[in-house]
Design a protein around this motif. Sequence first.
Motif, short mmCIF file in Angstrom:
data_model
loop_
_atom_site.label_atom_id
_atom_site.label_comp_id
_atom_site.label_asym_id
_atom_site.label_seq_id
_atom_site.Cartn_x
_atom_site.Cartn_y
_atom_site.Cartn_z
N ILE A 7 1.05 -1.04 0.18
CA ILE A 7 -0.05 -0.11 0.04
C ILE A 7 1.05 1.01 0.10
O ILE A 7 0.82 2.02 -0.50
N ALA A 8 2.20 0.92 1.30
CA ALA A 8 3.25 2.88 0.76
C ALA A 8 3.05 2.42 -0.67
O ALA A 8 3.55 3.93 -0.75
N GLY A 9 3.53 1.91 -0.87
CA GLY A 9 4.32 1.81 -2.42
C GLY A 9 3.79 2.33 -3.35
O GLY A 9 4.13 3.06 -4.36
N ALA A 10 2.96 1.71 -3.69
CA ALA A 10 1.21 2.44 -4.53
C ALA A 10 0.69 3.81 -4.63
O ALA A 10 0.60 4.18 -5.12
N ILE A 11 0.90 4.21 -3.16
CA ILE A 11 0.05 5.23 -2.45
C ILE A 11 1.71 6.35 -3.25
O ILE A 11 1.33 7.24 -4.03
N ARG A 12 2.64 6.14 -2.88
CA ARG A 12 4.17 6.58 -3.19
C ARG A 12 4.21 6.66 -4.84
O ARG A 12 4.43 7.55 -5.47
N ARG A 13 4.15 5.85 -5.25
CA ARG A 13 4.39 5.19 -6.86
C ARG A 13 3.49 6.49 -7.60
O ARG A 13 3.69 7.30 -8.24
N THR A 14 2.12 6.63 -7.24
CA THR A 14 1.47 6.88 -8.06
C THR A 14 0.76 8.64 -7.60
O THR A 14 1.42 9.60 -8.51
N ARG A 15 1.35 8.52 -6.44
CA ARG A 15 1.82 10.18 -5.95
C ARG A 15 2.61 11.02 -7.01
O ARG A 15 2.56 11.74 -7.34
N ARG A 16 3.86 10.22 -6.86
CA ARG A 16 4.66 11.01 -8.13
C ARG A 16 4.57 11.05 -9.27
O ARG A 16 4.60 12.23 -9.93
N GLU A 17 3.42 9.78 -9.85
CA GLU A 17 3.06 9.86 -11.21
C GLU A 17 2.38 11.18 -11.43
O GLU A 17 2.44 11.44 -11.96
N ALA A 18 2.12 11.82 -10.42
CA ALA A 18 0.77 12.40 -10.32
C ALA A 18 1.27 13.79 -10.66
O ALA A 18 0.97 15.26 -10.88
N GLY A 19 2.62 13.92 -10.41
CA GLY A 19 3.37 15.09 -9.66
C GLY A 19 3.01 15.75 -8.94
O GLY A 19 2.98 17.50 -8.64
#
Length: 65
Positions: A7-19
């Motif tokens: 969950i932590a990784g998915a949130i971090r990755r998605t946040r970064r991808e969203a800028g």
Amino acid sequence: MDDIAGIAGAIRRTRREAGLTQEDLAHLAGTSERTVRAIETGTGNPSLHAVVAVANVLGLALTVS
């Protein structure tokens, strides 16, 4: 994979991808930057409400298996 780490990784990755910064995400989710940081690192004890709010902002769905 550990559920919390996933969950932590998915949130971090998605946040970064969203800028978005952690501060941006915190503002949009109605929580603190410290809480977003705790969610992304899998540390501390963020509330389920905060985790769901952050996931919702990013368009992620939490599921039960």
